[in-house]
Design an enzyme around this catalytic site. Sequence first.
Site, PDB file in Angstrom:
ATOM      1  N   GLU A   1      -7.385 -12.480   5.982  1.00 55.42           N
ATOM      2  CA  GLU A   1      -6.332 -11.932   6.911  1.00 55.42           C
ATOM      3  C   GLU A   1      -6.802 -12.159   8.229  1.00 55.42           C
ATOM      4  O   GLU A   1      -6.422 -12.867   9.107  1.00 55.42           O
ATOM      5  CB  GLU A   1      -5.836 -10.416   6.564  1.00 55.42           C
TER       6      GLU A   1
ATOM      7  N   HIS B   1       0.979  -1.109  -0.021  1.00 60.16           N
ATOM      8  CA  HIS B   1       0.085   0.085   0.092  1.00 60.16           C
ATOM      9  C   HIS B   1       0.792   1.280   0.076  1.00 60.16           C
ATOM     10  O   HIS B   1       1.619   1.403   0.967  1.00 60.16           O
ATOM     11  CB  HIS B   1      -0.795   0.051   1.269  1.00 60.16           C
TER      12      HIS B   1
ATOM     13  N   ASP C   1       3.522  -5.053   2.658  1.00 54.61           N
ATOM     14  CA  ASP C   1       1.974  -4.598   2.897  1.00 54.61           C
ATOM     15  C   ASP C   1       2.195  -2.866   3.202  1.00 54.61           C
ATOM     16  O   ASP C   1       1.933  -2.196   2.491  1.00 54.61           O
ATOM     17  CB  ASP C   1       1.406  -5.413   4.099  1.00 54.61           C
TER      18      ASP C   1
HETATM   19  N1  HPA Z   1      -5.429  -5.105   5.423  1.00 57.90           N
HETATM   20  C1  HPA Z   1      -6.518  -4.573   4.988  1.00 57.90           C
HETATM   21  N2  HPA Z   1      -6.564  -3.094   4.745  1.00 57.90           N
HETATM   22  C2  HPA Z   1      -5.135  -2.491   4.543  1.00 57.90           C
HETATM   23  C3  HPA Z   1      -4.115  -3.246   4.944  1.00 57.90           C
HETATM   24  C4  HPA Z   1      -4.184  -4.796   5.522  1.00 57.90           C
HETATM   25  O1  HPA Z   1      -3.165  -5.302   5.801  1.00 57.90           O
HETATM   26  N3  HPA Z   1      -2.992  -2.223   4.907  1.00 57.90           N
HETATM   27  C5  HPA Z   1      -3.448  -1.229   4.367  1.00 57.90           C
HETATM   28  N4  HPA Z   1      -4.872  -1.333   4.065  1.00 57.90           N
HETATM   29 ZN    ZN Z   2      -2.604  -5.143   2.523  1.00 57.88          ZN
END
Ligand code: HPA
Ligand code: ZN
Length: 335
Positions: free
Chosen positions: A202, A21, A280
């Site tokens: 996740e 991101h 990430d």
């Molecule tokens: N998960 C979900 N949304 C997100 C993440 C993540 O790891 N990082 C930035 N937005």
């Molecule tokens: Zn992510």
Amino acid sequence: MAPDSTPAPHRPLPKAELHLHIEGTLEPELAFALAARNGVTLPYATEDELRRAYSFNDLQSFLNLYYALMEVLRTEDDFADLAHAYLARAKEQGVRHAEIFFDPQAHTSRGVPLGTVVNGLSRALDTAPETYGITTGLIMCFLRDESADSALETFEAARPYLDRITAVGLDSAEVGHPPAKFREVFALAREAGLKCVAHAGEEGPAAYVWEALDVLGVDRIDHGVRCMEDGALVARLVADRVPLTVCPLSNLRLRVVDDLADHPLPAMLDAGLLVTVNSDDPAYFGGYADDNFTAVRDALGLDEAALRTLARNSFLASFLDEGTRAAYLKELDAH
Ligand code: HPA
Ligand code: ZN
């Protein structure tokens, strides 16, 4: 002459980063610099004080800070500077190709036009092959805790920029926001010729991974570590060669796993899943792409062959054209 005891420098494996991101690469130094430039007051007095806030219990506690700090991103220059800072670090980490997420709604909701975000990021990404030796793609993510209508509006507003966008994605707070909520916008994206990815599994259950595959028709699953709770799902992911973009240090910092030594990555590799390793939100989770490779090597005892498989998978899982993919795989083999 005395024997040279200097250890050989670490030469990171060439790799693709597929789960990154761009807003999560905002380091405290740049956050304060942009705050000063834009006259924004941060609720932290110093960079150290901000860094001390990087202690998370779960995804939501991270997202609260992640969205708050975005307040400093206002102009095209800000987005260009953010992307340049990431690319410079990624180069040092052996990243040769990056498919980069951004969160348009997190900016348009603050009055920052979509064009400012896309043009600013594009300015940096357009120079990346020459300046950093990195090819790139952009993935526009919808915030799953916003409405389906908001995602549809965002997609329509993005139509003028679709030539610069490789794929759509789905991120933000997962639990309670199943993929099926976004069936319509993902169908439009596929019709427009875009690839599709989604965060699933996740914090959310394996059922969300099934939905992302069957309802959204995604080409990759982001995270997906909870697929290991469902044998039939693992079999499906293996049979269809669906890539999973796993983020070990993120999983540790957001307490998806209690200890990196308990991470399911080795079991995922053993199961034959097309798993990749990514950073990430590296500014928040304590490591960029190669730092994640080093962390799993050290915590999980992954050997050189396993690390090479992960690097190889990253190119196989990418949306690169076949010629460029083959060139990167050759470079990896020669490394
Ligand atoms: N998960 C979900 N949304 C997100 C993440 C993540 O790891 N990082 C930035 N937005
Ligand atoms: Zn992510």
